[in-house]
Design a protein around this motif. Structure first.
Motif, PDB file in Angstrom:
ATOM      1  N   ASP A  20      33.754  55.534  20.785  1.00  0.00           N
ATOM      2  CA  ASP A  20      34.438  55.616  19.489  1.00  0.00           C
ATOM      3  C   ASP A  20      35.404  54.436  19.380  1.00  0.00           C
ATOM      4  N   ASP A  30      47.494  52.718   9.786  1.00  0.00           N
ATOM      5  CA  ASP A  30      46.951  53.969  10.316  1.00  0.00           C
ATOM      6  C   ASP A  30      48.023  54.787  11.027  1.00  0.00           C
ATOM      7  N   THR A  53      38.913  45.493   9.336  1.00  0.00           N
ATOM      8  CA  THR A  53      38.500  44.172   8.858  1.00  0.00           C
ATOM      9  C   THR A  53      39.493  43.121   9.367  1.00  0.00           C
TER      10      THR A  53
HETATM   11  C1  6R9 Z   1      35.801  48.479  11.349  1.00  0.00           C
HETATM   12  C2  6R9 Z   1      36.229  49.096  10.067  1.00  0.00           C
HETATM   13  C3  6R9 Z   1      39.421  50.144   8.756  1.00  0.00           C
HETATM   14  C4  6R9 Z   1      39.978  51.542   8.727  1.00  0.00           C
HETATM   15  C5  6R9 Z   1      41.035  51.752   9.773  1.00  0.00           C
HETATM   16  C6  6R9 Z   1      40.933  53.248  10.013  1.00  0.00           C
HETATM   17  C7  6R9 Z   1      39.450  53.525   9.885  1.00  0.00           C
HETATM   18  C8  6R9 Z   1      37.917  52.562  11.643  1.00  0.00           C
HETATM   19  C9  6R9 Z   1      37.966  54.119  13.158  1.00  0.00           C
HETATM   20  C10 6R9 Z   1      38.827  54.490  12.104  1.00  0.00           C
HETATM   21  C11 6R9 Z   1      39.398  56.413  13.242  1.00  0.00           C
HETATM   22  C12 6R9 Z   1      37.841  55.015  14.286  1.00  0.00           C
HETATM   23  N1  6R9 Z   1      38.751  53.507  11.173  1.00  0.00           N
HETATM   24  N2  6R9 Z   1      37.424  52.933  12.837  1.00  0.00           N
HETATM   25  N3  6R9 Z   1      39.543  55.638  12.145  1.00  0.00           N
HETATM   26  N4  6R9 Z   1      38.589  56.148  14.268  1.00  0.00           N
HETATM   27  N5  6R9 Z   1      37.025  54.762  15.314  1.00  0.00           N
HETATM   28  O1  6R9 Z   1      35.914  50.238   9.796  1.00  0.00           O
HETATM   29  O2  6R9 Z   1      36.983  48.299   9.251  1.00  0.00           O
HETATM   30  O3  6R9 Z   1      36.389  48.856   6.849  1.00  0.00           O
HETATM   31  O4  6R9 Z   1      38.469  47.554   7.465  1.00  0.00           O
HETATM   32  O5  6R9 Z   1      38.292  50.006   7.908  1.00  0.00           O
HETATM   33  O6  6R9 Z   1      38.937  52.479   9.046  1.00  0.00           O
HETATM   34  O7  6R9 Z   1      41.619  53.956   9.031  1.00  0.00           O
HETATM   35  O8  6R9 Z   1      42.296  51.343   9.306  1.00  0.00           O
HETATM   36  P1  6R9 Z   1      37.515  48.637   7.795  1.00  0.00           P
END
Ligand code: 6R9
Length: 647
Positions: free
Chosen positions: A410, A499, A415
């Motif tokens: 996970d 986050d 971005t």
């Molecule tokens: C790579 C991507 C970013 C936002 C990030 C968060 C959420 C991404 C996550 C996650 C929990 C994970 N997010 N991966 N939340 N567990 N493994 O998704 O980039 O489209 O910019 O989104 O996505 O909230 O701040 P992006």
């Protein structure tokens, strides 16, 4: 720097054994205490045309944010992803392409990739594309999307990929913002048996009076149907038919931009985040190898779209820099039905699958159909990205797709971060379902309270990153001030992620989701401000407030509160028309799930909409609406609750 002796091991492409947890801890400590030595060693995984002379020169203080990695170094991303593999591995498969319709696939070797990329690069050159020019790519999930990215990188042109689900309006805004000289698109795209009119969308975008920068549009003929071309448009195959299959790779400074990628924030229009060359590629390739424990010869499938950062880093740049075989899938895992995903895994002997919780939940909704008629015996690692993975989805992914014999990786990132930041390393990290576990090398996460005080030990707070890493975005295109304000002003001298996060007493990190006005709908990032501004552009809408609410498949759904212009008759048809409006104006992914008409929105006396209250109502959580005494008219809340939409 190559002559320097250091104790940090260079992690090379052929490393076959994952680190032990002890080795991870040791190396992590070194990466934080001596970042220059650590990243110097890792920088050597790339081929440099001129060696760098400094590793890390970075500042996170507002007003003065500057991020500079591998200064003095020159390299080319396209030659690192292709040419350096050719002498020994030209015939190995770089890309496996699986078409939307089952049974159609294609293997592209590194040599073929080289030739196609060079042909297009030469074609672009003939259209006058130079280093630093911006090229917009609006393509389906076909190998040509990757060729286009790599051809730009070869010339030093800066690409900006726009997700093929975006509307003409969104395309035009992005073209204007980055002043694109060239657009590369396709006649149509195919997804889930449906065809989408990409060229027609581009035509509509370019027809807007304020789009004046585009000199040529290149159209890939995907559907083999005749389609008239407009002025300043050229077919891809015509442009490249007489082009040479070699093209020199432009020496780029480590800090020259590689791409711009637009993403939503909590305010205003999407931001064009700028990623650069050296640090980005070091980070993309190191994370891809370490996180997935990628071994040469394995088939790796990242089921994202190249329109998102995951597609950039983990379909194209990371894997190709590591000489991986990367699978590109045009369609959706539920078409023709849920068995498709297993069939692709079996047909192409996929070892590593990387997808999003929303896709997992969509598959899970059909029981165990996804596991029928396939064995999936080659699978070793299952990745997850884009949103928090709920325990049900985690277990289903693990037990059903992975037959309880794979590791679930996970990966939390954004971005803005360029690559994964908090993530297990396959074969190394002991997993806990729902936790992204520990920071990657060089990443210093911390939790802070609203005032910015660091919270120690087992705790929950806002997630910040204390120091720079090579993969991070350097700026917002054309607006460095906005970059500083968005990421470096909430707290002093640190990067704010937006986050929320918990840390347990074993030190594991658990991302809880956005703490700002950014929605995460099916893993797609959407700003409430963008949807609101689209809504109020409709002639019947006076005011709009948009919030997210928990949604079983999408993670978050879009709940819209709108007040009509006085005298408007609110009808079912109008509600439908508004849904269509947003769909067309922004993108199908921004389509409201719930639309509630109301005669007023809860506002403070200073006129600020209190979204906190609207969020609770949308989530059917009325018990604790919190303090409503600061509202200009508290009775508005009662009316909204009375008329709430049932879900
Ligand atoms: C790579 C991507 C970013 C936002 C990030 C968060 C959420 C991404 C996550 C996650 C929990 C994970 N997010 N991966 N939340 N567990 N493994 O998704 O980039 O489209 O910019 O989104 O996505 O909230 O701040 P992006």
């Amino acid at each position: 720097m190559t002559s320097k002796s250091y104790s940090i091991p260079k992690i090379n492409h052929n490393q076959s054994n994952p680190l032990t947890m002890e080795q991870y801890k040791e190396l992590y400590k070194a990466s934080i205490e001596t970042p220059d030595e650590f990243w110097d060693a890792q920088g050597q995984r790339l081929d440099w045309m001129t060696p760098y002379t400094k590793v890390k020169q970075t500042r996170f203080n507002k007003g003065n944010v500057n991020i500079d990695w591998y200064a003095g170094g020159k390299l080319n991303v396209s030659s690192n992803c292709i040419d350096r593999h050719l002498s020994q591995h030209a015939d190995e498969t770089a890309i496996i392409w699986e078409a939307d319709s089952p049974g159609h696939s294609q293997h592209i070797s590194y040599q073929q990739l080289h030739d196609e990329v060079c042909k297009l690069a030469n074609g672009l050159k003939s259209l006058g594309v130079n280093k630093g020019d911006r090229v917009v790519i609006y393509m389906p999930m076909v190998p040509e999307a990757a060729y286009a990215m790599l051809a730009c990188a070869r010339l030093g042109a800066i690409h900006s990929v726009i997700f093929a689900g975006f509307s003409p309006h969104a395309i035009a805004d992005r073209i204007i913002d980055c002043e694109a000289k060239i657009v590369i698109t396709s006649d149509i795209s195919k997804r889930g048996g449906k065809s989408l009119p990409l060229k027609a969308n581009v035509d509509e975008a370019l027809a807007r009076d304020d789009v004046t920068c585009v000199e040529q549009t290149i159209i890939f003929n995907h559907d083999d149907v005749e389609m008239p071309l407009l002025d300043k448009q050229i077919w891809w195959h015509k442009l490249t038919e007489n082009c040479a299959v070699t093209c020199p790779a432009e020496p780029m400074d480590a800090e020259d931009p590689l791409f711009i990628l637009y993403t939503s924030g909590s305010t205003g229009q999407p931001k064009g985040l700028v990623h650069t060359t050296g640090g980005y590629l070091v980070y993309a390739s190191l994370t891809h190898q370490m996180i997935f424990d990628y071994k040469p010869g394995e088939v790796y499938w990242c089921a994202a779209d190249v329109g998102w950062v995951t597609g950039h880093t983990y379909i194209v740049y990371g894997p190709l820099a590591n000489r991986a075989t990367t699978l590109m899938f045009e369609g959706v895992p539920t078409y023709p039905d849920e068995r498709r995903i297993g069939q692709i895994i079996d047909n192409h002997k996929v070892n590593i699958l990387y997808t999003a919780p929303t896709a997992i939940r969509a598959l899970m909704a059909k029981g165990n159909l996804a596991a029928q008629d396939s064995h999936r015996d080659t699978l070793r690692i299952l990745g997850s990205v884009g949103e928090p993975i709920n325990p049900e989805a985690w277990h289903w992914y693990n037990d059903v797709v992975g037959k309880s014999k794979c590791e679930i990786i996970d990966t939390w990132w954004q971005t803005e971060t360029g690559g994964a930041m908090i993530t297990p390393l396959a074969g190394t990290t002991k997993l806990k379902p729902g936790s992204a576990t520990f920071p990657f090398f060089g990443i210093q996460p911390a939790l802070v309270d609203a005032e910015g005080n660091e919270l120690e030990g087992e705790n929950e707070g806002n997630l910040i990153i204390k120091d720079s890493w090579p993969g991070q975005a350097r700026t917002i295109y054309g607006d460095h001030k906005r970059f500083e304000e968005t990421y470096f002003s909430a707290y002093e001298n640190v990067y704010f992620t937006g986050d929320g996060c918990k840390r347990d007493n074993d030190g594991y990190y658990w991302i809880t989701g956005r703490v700002d006005d950014v929605l995460n709908v099916s893993g797609h990032r959407l700003g409430t401000a963008e949807i609101e501004s689209s809504l109020v552009a409709h002639e019947k809408i006076a005011e709009a407030a948009v919030v997210g609410y928990p949604h079983d498949i999408k993670g978050q759904g879009i709940y819209v509160y709108i007040t009509p212009i006085s005298g408007t008759e609110v009808t079912e048809d109008l509600t439908k028309a508004i849904r269509e409006w947003v769909r067309h104006d922004l993108s199908p992914i921004a389509t409201p799930d719930m639309i509630q008409w109301t005669n007023g929105l809860p506002k403070t006396r200073s006129g600020k909409i209190m979204r906190r209250i609207l969020r609770k109502i949308a989530a059917n959580d009325y018990a604790q609406l919190g303090d409503t005494s600061t509202l200009a008219d508290p009775s508005v809340v009662d009316t909204i609750i009375e008329n709430r939409l049932n879900r």
